[in-house]
Design a protein around this motif. Structure first.
Motif, PDB file in Angstrom:
ATOM      1  N   ASP A  52       0.667  -1.345  -0.067  1.00 12.63           N
ATOM      2  CA  ASP A  52      -0.524   0.618  -0.017  1.00 12.63           C
ATOM      3  C   ASP A  52       1.099   1.058   0.149  1.00 12.63           C
ATOM      4  N   LYS A 164      -0.001  -6.103  -1.527  1.00 13.26           N
ATOM      5  CA  LYS A 164      -0.647  -6.291  -3.255  1.00 13.26           C
ATOM      6  C   LYS A 164      -0.865  -7.482  -4.272  1.00 13.26           C
ATOM      7  N   GLU A 165       0.715  -7.027  -4.199  1.00 16.23           N
ATOM      8  CA  GLU A 165       1.483  -7.989  -5.319  1.00 16.23           C
ATOM      9  C   GLU A 165       2.773  -8.113  -4.993  1.00 16.23           C
TER      10      GLU A 165
END
Length: 535
Positions: A52, A164-165
């Motif tokens: 984030d 997130k990834e």
């Protein structure tokens, strides 16, 4: 047809050859790229983590823990920050097969590791070290690697932030269909990229190492001694050099090794390398970096430096004024100030100090006070090396010797040497039947006064230039002009000497000859680089 020469687009005739577009000298080669292929590939041990708050890159080690990280990526991608402190940020929990081990471990800033809560694999966490600390997290270390880029992002993560990834890092590289040559008749083709030189911009953070490099490249070339996937190495030699500007080495960076085997070697990097305390970063290649990827061992490359070396010792006062004026440096003459006076001292001595200060003072002497000498490289290589270091001819075009003992009652003059430097000066080129007037001799290690330097004022069939017998005398050269300057010297006086180079060898023997006297272009120590400022 259109081609590129040292980064500039050109339109040339369709039958143009290499010699029409570049001029190579001193056996230097040009690199020619016929075709460039863009290659994208994954870096096996690097992963980018998107959160984030931003991205950071992990470099994995070769441990089993790192292999478990790769296996668990799908689970880890769903994690959020469970807790955060001054020392760590912890993402989890998730289930794993990480071995339990109840020992402490010393974590470094940027370490990425597994920890378990309550010694339960169902409560495994991926942890990021913010501070160096020692603690046990149930895995005996559990380190999978370190943060390579974006380390500052870890400080921004707090409870509630999430991943997130996680993706494998991809690199984009150029692969060349290329070759090098010094044949001026090489035919050119449309789209070729030709690189005839590299331009190196020196920084201000390593002035001593930069001066050494400028001396090594005064002939405007470097010879490659070794090539690897990571760097080109050009051989050099220096007695000592302080650590200067030990920072990360990126592609195109130029360093001088300051310690260990190969002290004085010069490195030009093809790939990024971490900081090393034995490598002084002096500058970077700002033009022609692709040439580094093309060259092999034994190639000579033309080198431009920014700035060029600004040492006026050996020039006339007039020539010195032109040198400094052309470079925007204010010039003050002292000593003998006439146009024909020869500069024997310059302050400040280092090129980068000159560029920074913008003012220089040159001390001149009457050219009649300078003796010309010829040195015997082939017959007395070690002794000649010692003589050039003591006299500072190793780094300057005019050297100096200080009188140890002079008297009109004896037929030789003796000069101060360096016993430490002469410690292992073995007998070399010792005379047989006679020492001629004007010959320069040095006492070898067979006598207590090893390293003493002397010059004969008369022929002798008994004693060498330092007053020792023939077996204790190494003959290193002779005075070819100005011997009369020695007749009225007193103890402590200085004489100034200039080397007359031997006639250039035949072209086919040039490279072999240069290797025999390679040390001639090297420096001896920090003091010898700095000259009077270092004494």
């Amino acid at each position: 047809m259109k081609i590129s020469v040292d980064g500039e687009e050109r339109e040339v005739d369709k039958d143009a050859v290499l010699g029409d577009v570049v001029e190579l000298s001193s056996g230097c080669v040009a690199g020619i790229i016929k075709e460039v292929e863009q290659v994208v590939q994954e870096k096996e041990r690097e992963y980018q983590v998107e959160t984030d708050k931003g991205d950071f890159t992990i470099g994995l080690n070769d441990s089993q823990h790192a292999e478990q990280f790769v296996e668990e990526i799908e689970s880890i991608e769903e994690l959020g920050v469970r807790w955060s402190s001054k020392k760590i940020a912890a993402l989890g929990p998730f289930k794993s097969n990480v071995p339990i081990q109840k020992t402490n471990y010393n974590y470094q800033v940027g370490d990425i590791f597994f920890g378990v809560s309550g010694l339960d694999n169902d409560n495994t966490y991926l942890m990021l070290a913010r501070e160096e600390h020692t603690k046990g997290y149930g895995t005996g270390g559990g380190v999978i690697g370190r943060i390579k880029r974006g380390k500052h992002m870890v400080d921004y993560l707090k409870e509630g932030d999430s991943i997130k990834e996680i993706s494998q890092v991809k690199s984009r590289e150029e692969r060349y269909d290329s070759f090098y040559t010094n044949d001026p008749e090489t035919e050119l083709a449309p789209g070729m990229q030709i690189y005839s030189k590299i331009s190196i911009k020196l920084g201000q953070a390593a002035p001593l190492s930069s001066e050494y490099f400028l001396r090594k490249t005064e002939n405007n070339y470097l010879e490659v001694g070794e090539t690897t996937d990571t760097y080109l190495k050009c051989n050099g030699r220096i007695r000592n050099l302080p650590a200067e500007n030990n920072v990360r080495r990126g592609r195109g960076v130029v360093t001088v090794r300051n310690e260990g085997d190969g002290r004085g070697n010069i490195y030009l990097y093809k790939k990024d390398r971490p900081m090393h305390t034995n490598h002084n970063v002096i500058g970077e290649v700002v033009s022609g970096v692709k040439l580094l990827d093309i060259l092999d061992e034994g190639c000579r490359i033309m080198v431009e430096t920014r700035p060029k070396r600004m040492l006026s010792i050996g020039l006339t006062q007039e020539e010195a004024g032109q040198l400094f004026g052309n470079n925007g440096i204010k010039h003050k003459r002292v000593g003998e100030t006439g146009d024909e006076a020869v500069v024997i001292r310059q302050e400040p001595r280092l090129t980068l100090d000159l560029k920074e200060g913008g003012v220089v003072e040159t001390y001149g002497v009457d050219p009649e006070r300078i003796m010309d000498v010829e040195l015997y490289y082939e017959d007395a290589s070690e002794t000649t090396d010692y003589f050039k270091r003591v006299s500072r001819l190793i780094s300057e075009d005019v050297g100096q010797l200080e009188v140890y003992f002079a008297s009109q009652k004896i037929s030789n003059v003796m000069f101060k040497g360096d016993q430490d430097l002469a410690g292992n000066l073995k007998p070399e080129n010792t005379p047989n039947n006679q020492v001629a007037k004007g010959e320069i001799g040095i006492t070898n290690m067979s006598k207590p006064n090893k390293g003493m330097i002397g010059i004969r004022l008369e022929d002798s069939d008994r004693y060498g230039p330092t007053g020792e017998g023939f077996k204790a005398t190494n003959i290193t050269g002779k005075v070819v002009n100005g011997l009369e300057n020695l007749t009225e010297l007193n103890d402590g006086d200085k004489i100034y000497i200039r080397e007359i180079k031997p006639q250039a060898p035949a072209p086919e023997k040039e490279r072999e000859k240069e290797k025999e006297i390679e040390r001639e272009s090297d420096f001896g120590s920090e003091e010898e680089i700095k000259g009077d400022e270092g004494r």
